[in-house]
Design an enzyme around this catalytic site. Structure first.
Site, PDB file in Angstrom:
ATOM      1  CE  LYS A   1      -3.495   1.850   3.235  1.00  0.00           C
ATOM      2  NZ  LYS A   1      -2.968   3.127   3.653  1.00  0.00           N
TER       3      LYS A   1
HETATM    4  P1  FBP Z   1      -6.535   7.465   4.550  1.00  0.00           P
HETATM    5  O1  FBP Z   1      -7.236   6.936   3.332  1.00  0.00           O
HETATM    6  O2  FBP Z   1      -7.468   8.198   5.446  1.00  0.00           O
HETATM    7  O3  FBP Z   1      -5.326   8.276   4.155  1.00  0.00           O
HETATM    8  O4  FBP Z   1      -6.047   6.193   5.375  1.00  0.00           O
HETATM    9  C1  FBP Z   1      -4.972   5.394   4.949  1.00  0.00           C
HETATM   10  C2  FBP Z   1      -3.967   5.245   6.070  1.00  0.00           C
HETATM   11  O5  FBP Z   1      -2.864   4.446   5.702  1.00  0.00           O
HETATM   12  C3  FBP Z   1      -4.567   4.689   7.350  1.00  0.00           C
HETATM   13  O6  FBP Z   1      -4.565   3.274   7.372  1.00  0.00           O
HETATM   14  C4  FBP Z   1      -3.689   5.292   8.377  1.00  0.00           C
HETATM   15  O7  FBP Z   1      -4.355   5.521   9.574  1.00  0.00           O
HETATM   16  C5  FBP Z   1      -3.299   6.601   7.788  1.00  0.00           C
HETATM   17  O8  FBP Z   1      -3.463   6.508   6.399  1.00  0.00           O
HETATM   18  C6  FBP Z   1      -1.880   6.932   8.127  1.00  0.00           C
HETATM   19  O9  FBP Z   1      -1.516   8.076   7.413  1.00  0.00           O
HETATM   20  P2  FBP Z   1      -0.207   8.897   7.775  1.00  0.00           P
HETATM   21  O10 FBP Z   1       0.758   7.969   8.438  1.00  0.00           O
HETATM   22  O11 FBP Z   1       0.303   9.412   6.470  1.00  0.00           O
HETATM   23  O12 FBP Z   1      -0.661   9.996   8.668  1.00  0.00           O
END
Ligand code: FBP
Length: 269
Positions: free
Chosen positions: A190
């Site tokens: 991802k």
């Molecule tokens: P979003 O679609 O809201 O960006 O979520 C994806 C994700 O990977 C979540 O699983 C995780 O909580 C968040 O983004 C972490 O984002 P970051 O570390 O960039 O703040």
């Protein structure tokens, strides 16, 4: 190892993972735009949409999810992906690190997890420790035959200090993170959206047949979001892992309908 295409977290080779670990990673602030999203059962219900091939939860919300299913006789909830590491943004740290807080054994045997999720911060001062922890997670997941999704987010001192990189969304950084998913044994990686079709293509060129999904990011318009997902899938990506762009909407169903068309039916936006 079971082929990833046989896993319930994929459909026709692609995935739409509903991520709901934000209460850990960002705190309740992410629920403020849509207060009902603070209630896990609201998001569990959203996950019953046909488009959703997995719901990604931390250990505690995963336990809640399984009891919600049992208490309400729900048999069409999304397959469960248990995030086995995570971190809050409350402490001060010298660099990014995400400790393991759930064993694969507990996730599979007690929570009946369909998949395991792990966040990797390559480039951090703590990369070495995370590689070792990921090794344990990945090998345990293999022994149970459940797939591993790597949230591959290169960030931290190594990225900042390298003049070749403009930041964590630099296509070269994103591609490197994706490649680590392949090298370290993930089944799905991802990645942050690198900003363009060419950027996603660069990532695809680095990973062979490894499944790749775009990380949703902060909320934007339906059109802008669908455009990014379409670009990802048409450049060879296998779908999406998304949180805020779904649960921060009053009614996410129309967007999920559109995402289903784009991800699983190869429709243009
Ligand atoms: P979003 O679609 O809201 O960006 O979520 C994806 C994700 O990977 C979540 O699983 C995780 O909580 C968040 O983004 C972490 O984002 P970051 O570390 O960039 O703040």
């Amino acid at each position: 190892m079971n082929p990833i295409d046989d896993s319930p977290i994929t459909r026709d080779g692609n995935s739409l993972i509903l991520a709901y670990d934000h209460g850990t990673e960002h705190g309740p602030v992410d629920f403020e735009p849509m207060p009902k999203s603070a209630d896990p059962t609201h998001v569990f219900e959203v996950g019953r949409h046909d488009a959703v091939t997995a719901i990604a939860l931390q250990k505690g919300t995963a336990e809640y999810y399984r009891s919600w299913e049992a208490d309400h006789g729900i048999d069409d909830g999304a397959p469960l992906l248990v995030k086995v590491n995570g971190n809050s943004n409350l402490p001060t740290r010298d660099d990014y690190y995400s400790p393991t807080q759930c064993s694969v054994e507990y996730a599979v045997e007690e929570l009946d997890a369909d998949a395991i999720g792990y966040t990797m911060y390559a480039g951090s001062l703590h990369e070495d420790r995370m590689w070792t922890e990921f090794r344990e997670v990945q090998e345990a997941a293999r022994s149970y035959g459940v797939p591993v999704v790597m949230w591959s987010y290169p960030r931290g001192e190594g990225i900042q200090a390298n003049d070749d990189y403009s930041g964590q969304s630099d296509p070269a950084v994103v591609a490197y993170g994706a490649r680590l998913g392949l090298e370290l044994g993930a089944d799905v990686v991802k990645c942050k959206y690198p900003g363009s079709r060419e950027g996603w293509q660069q990532l695809e060129d680095a990973v062979g047949d490894l499944k790749t999904v775009m990380s949703g990011g902060s909320k934007r318009s339906d059109e802008a979001f669908l455009e990014d997902v379409y670009t990802t899938v048409s450049a060879g990506g296998n779908g999406l892992a998304v949180g805020r762009n779904i649960f921060q909407r009053e009614d996410p169903e129309p967007l999920l309908d559109d995402l289903e068309s784009v991800i699983f039916e190869a429709r243009e936006v």
